[in-house]
Scaffold this active site. Structure first.
Site, short mmCIF file in Angstrom:
data_model
loop_
_atom_site.label_atom_id
_atom_site.label_comp_id
_atom_site.label_asym_id
_atom_site.label_seq_id
_atom_site.Cartn_x
_atom_site.Cartn_y
_atom_site.Cartn_z
N ARG A 182 62.55 10.60 22.32
CA ARG A 182 63.03 9.67 23.33
C ARG A 182 64.03 10.49 24.13
O ARG A 182 65.05 10.94 23.59
CB ARG A 182 63.69 8.46 22.68
CG ARG A 182 64.26 7.42 23.66
CD ARG A 182 65.74 7.63 23.89
NE ARG A 182 66.34 6.53 24.68
CZ ARG A 182 67.55 6.55 25.17
NH1 ARG A 182 68.35 7.60 24.96
NH2 ARG A 182 68.01 5.53 25.86
N ARG A 195 70.88 12.69 40.55
CA ARG A 195 70.33 13.79 39.76
C ARG A 195 71.19 15.04 39.74
O ARG A 195 71.01 15.89 38.87
CB ARG A 195 68.93 14.14 40.28
CG ARG A 195 67.90 13.05 39.93
CD ARG A 195 66.60 13.26 40.67
NE ARG A 195 65.56 12.36 40.16
CZ ARG A 195 64.49 12.00 40.85
NH1 ARG A 195 64.33 12.47 42.09
NH2 ARG A 195 63.59 11.20 40.33
N ASP A 236 77.19 17.65 34.02
CA ASP A 236 75.77 17.65 34.35
C ASP A 236 75.18 19.05 34.29
O ASP A 236 75.59 19.95 35.04
CB ASP A 236 75.59 17.07 35.75
CG ASP A 236 74.19 16.58 36.01
OD1 ASP A 236 73.74 15.67 35.29
OD2 ASP A 236 73.53 17.12 36.91
N ASN A 244 70.45 16.02 29.48
CA ASN A 244 70.91 15.97 30.86
C ASN A 244 72.31 16.52 31.03
O ASN A 244 72.65 17.02 32.11
CB ASN A 244 70.89 14.52 31.34
CG ASN A 244 71.57 14.32 32.69
OD1 ASN A 244 71.07 14.77 33.71
ND2 ASN A 244 72.72 13.64 32.70
N ASP A 303 66.86 10.98 26.77
CA ASP A 303 67.94 10.18 27.34
C ASP A 303 68.15 10.52 28.82
O ASP A 303 68.00 11.67 29.24
CB ASP A 303 69.22 10.46 26.55
CG ASP A 303 70.41 9.65 27.01
OD1 ASP A 303 70.36 8.41 26.87
OD2 ASP A 303 71.37 10.25 27.51
N ARG A 350 58.75 -0.90 20.27
CA ARG A 350 59.88 -0.38 19.50
C ARG A 350 60.76 -1.54 19.07
O ARG A 350 61.22 -2.33 19.91
CB ARG A 350 60.68 0.63 20.33
CG ARG A 350 61.82 1.27 19.56
CD ARG A 350 62.59 2.24 20.44
NE ARG A 350 63.24 1.54 21.56
CZ ARG A 350 63.77 2.16 22.61
NH1 ARG A 350 63.71 3.47 22.72
NH2 ARG A 350 64.33 1.45 23.58
N HIS A 359 68.36 10.90 35.72
CA HIS A 359 69.40 11.81 36.20
C HIS A 359 68.95 13.27 36.18
O HIS A 359 69.76 14.17 36.39
CB HIS A 359 70.67 11.61 35.38
CG HIS A 359 71.15 10.19 35.42
ND1 HIS A 359 71.80 9.65 36.49
CD2 HIS A 359 70.99 9.17 34.53
CE1 HIS A 359 72.06 8.37 36.27
NE2 HIS A 359 71.58 8.05 35.08
N GLU A 382 63.79 7.64 29.00
CA GLU A 382 64.64 6.54 29.43
C GLU A 382 64.82 6.62 30.94
O GLU A 382 65.52 7.49 31.46
CB GLU A 382 66.02 6.61 28.75
CG GLU A 382 66.87 5.39 29.11
CD GLU A 382 68.37 5.67 29.07
OE1 GLU A 382 69.14 4.70 29.01
OE2 GLU A 382 68.77 6.85 29.14
#
Length: 512
Positions: A210, A173, A182, A115, A212, A352, A216, A248
């Site tokens: 996974r 976002r 970003d 991200n 992250d 997990r 966003h 996530e």
């Protein structure tokens, strides 16, 4: 023909929900901040022999190196480039770890930070884990390369450039998450660099990611990246296997962005799970374990085939993430083992397990001022290896919850009962509960302040079984408590509320 094409498309679309664990293995362990060399050894000496399905590793990409505070854990979440050198080790060590773990049937899942890059105040220089030059002020990351054209600064409409209102989906976002630069994932060039990074890891042999900070990123941008990903390496995975994706997305139900927006891309982390389970086990707000009868979708959680679940993760065990003080961690070992036992016995979601390190907590007004502290390290900031004590626990500040007998044995329990239905629920209306998994396993909890003494229908075949919480089957004997199941499937359980671990679990493979 039309039906065949639909089936093929459906099969491809569902592939990213499959963790690709080897037969008889079901759970992932997050070896948070472990070095690659230690993970390789752990796969061979412990994870494979005890039925763990895979390891979530910390971000392997080059990150900023921070000195104020000194080498915090979250510097790993501030990339400088996609070079594969981090404080966990070099690219060669990463490759060796992936190969060795795959060779013993333990998958590797990468924590992918796509991200953003480092914080806006990261500065200029070569203070990075590979020594690459960067200039955060000019948005210049030549080791990728990214330039100022590749960031969302011009799209964000807040005065600070950071997210100021989490109910504004455009801010969430298009603006910076806590000042992290970003990336403009709408740009084809940025999508290409991210996909190139992920594909390199896939080609090395990882089983998935996974991802992250997915809340966003726009789902359409993520889909454009994921559509470019390679199939998994056929040295270890079936032909045409797609990488497992779990995202996530923190959604506790009161923000504008919903976890369901990401279901089409892969599984999603169900943060309500850890928050609610912690509240129930702590018996806060009048919650009782008896209410767990319809645990899962009955608690307004996401569908089980979209969920990845956990008792705690590296964020919320420090008060970040979601769940606040309700989150159970290794600091509360008695309740934590019960919660983890419940999670691993219950069929909901992909599970997990967390494996942590200790830090020196400093609580002021309910907040830990030392929540930034990184892993056990030497004076130069390099991460210490994980030493294994004679009793199989870990030393030097490494907690290794996955090596706790109760948690390890419940990982095995989940493997044994995999595919069996949730069955034979019993409760006393309070905090004594029990349930089975078909005819393969049964578990009983006493979280009340008085003893439990009850005869229950286990659903298991007649015989004597070893409790895998107080001990385990060793040859023809048992190092812990035993229980006899009659020909009618019933057994008497007694659990003191004063027991170190007030729960009892038996399964088909613990039969003596």
């Amino acid at each position: 023909m039309r039906a065949l094409i639909f089936a093929l498309v459906l099969g491809v679309s569902l592939a990213q929900y499959d963790p690709h664990t080897k037969f008889g293995r079901t759970s992932i362990v997050h070896l948070f901040e472990w070095r690659w060399a230690d993970i390789a050894e752990e796969c061979e000496r412990y994870l494979a022999p005890n039925g763990f399905g895979g390891v979530q590793i910390s971000p392997p990409s080059e990150s900023i190196v921070l000195s104020n505070p000194w080498r915090p854990w979250w510097e790993r979440y501030q990339p400088i480039s996609y070079n594969l050198c981090s404080r966990s080790g070099s690219e060669d060590e990463l490759r060796d770890m992936i190969t060795r773990c795959n060779n013993v049937g333990v998958n590797i899942y990468v924590d992918a930070v796509i991200n953003h890059m480092c914080g806006a105040s990261g500065g200029e220089g070569k203070h990075s884990s590979c020594g690459s030059y960067f200039n955060s002020h000019k948005r210049d990351f030549p080791a990728v390369p990214y330039s100022s054209w590749d960031f969302n600064d011009n799209k964000c409409r807040t005065g600070s450039g950071d997210i100021e209102n989490y109910n504004d989906i455009y801010q969430v976002r298009d603006c910076r998450l806590v000042s992290l630069l970003d990336l403009a994932l709408e740009k084809d060039y940025v999508r290409g660099k991210v996909a190139e990074y992920m594909n390199k890891l896939i080609d090395l042999g990882v089983a998935g990611f996974r991802v992250d900070a997915c809340k966003h990123m726009w789902p359409g941008d993520m889909e454009a990246v994921f559509s470019r990903l390679h199939h998994l390496n056929t040295s270890w995975f079936p032909k045409n296997s797609k990488p497992f994706i779990y995202q996530e997305v923190i959604d506790l139900g009161w923000e504008a962005i919903k976890a369901s927006e990401y279901f089409g891309l892969g599984r999603v982390t169900e943060f309500k799970y850890s928050a609610k389970l912690g509240t129930v086990i702590r018996k806060w707000n009048g919650e009782k374990m008896a209410y767990l009868r319809n645990w899962g979708e009955g608690w307004a959680f996401m569908p089980t085939d979209r969920a990845v679940v956990f008792v705690d993760n590296h964020d919320n065990q420090r008060g970040h993430g979601a769940g606040g003080a309700s989150i159970l961690t290794f600091w509360d070992p008695r309740m934590y083992k019960m919660a983890t036992g419940f999670m691993l016995a219950h069929p909901y979601g992909v599970t997990r397990v967390m494996s942590s390190f200790r830090w020196e907590r400093y609580i002021v007004d309910g907040k830990d001022k030392n929540d930034w502290m990184g892993p056990p390290s030497y004076s130069d900031g390099s991460t210490k290896p994980v030493p294994i004590n004679p009793d199989t626990t870990c030393g030097d500040g490494w907690v290794c919850e996955h090596r706790w007998r109760q948690i390890r044995n419940m990982v095995i329990f989940r493997n044994v009962v995999n595919g069996q239905p949730f069955s034979n629920w019993w409760d006393n209306g309070s905090n004594q509960v029990a349930f089975g998994r078909g005819n393969r396993g049964f578990i009983v909890f006493n979280n009340d302040d008085w003893p439990l003494d009850v005869t229950l229908n286990t659903g298991l075949p007649a015989g004597t079984y070893c409790d895998v919480i107080s001990g385990q089957k060793e040859g023809s004997g048992c190092s812990g408590k035993q229980v006899t199941v009659g020909v009618d499937g019933r057994a008497r359980f007694t659990i003191s509320n004063m027991d170190e671990d007030p729960f009892f679990a038996i399964h088909a493979d613990s039969k003596l």
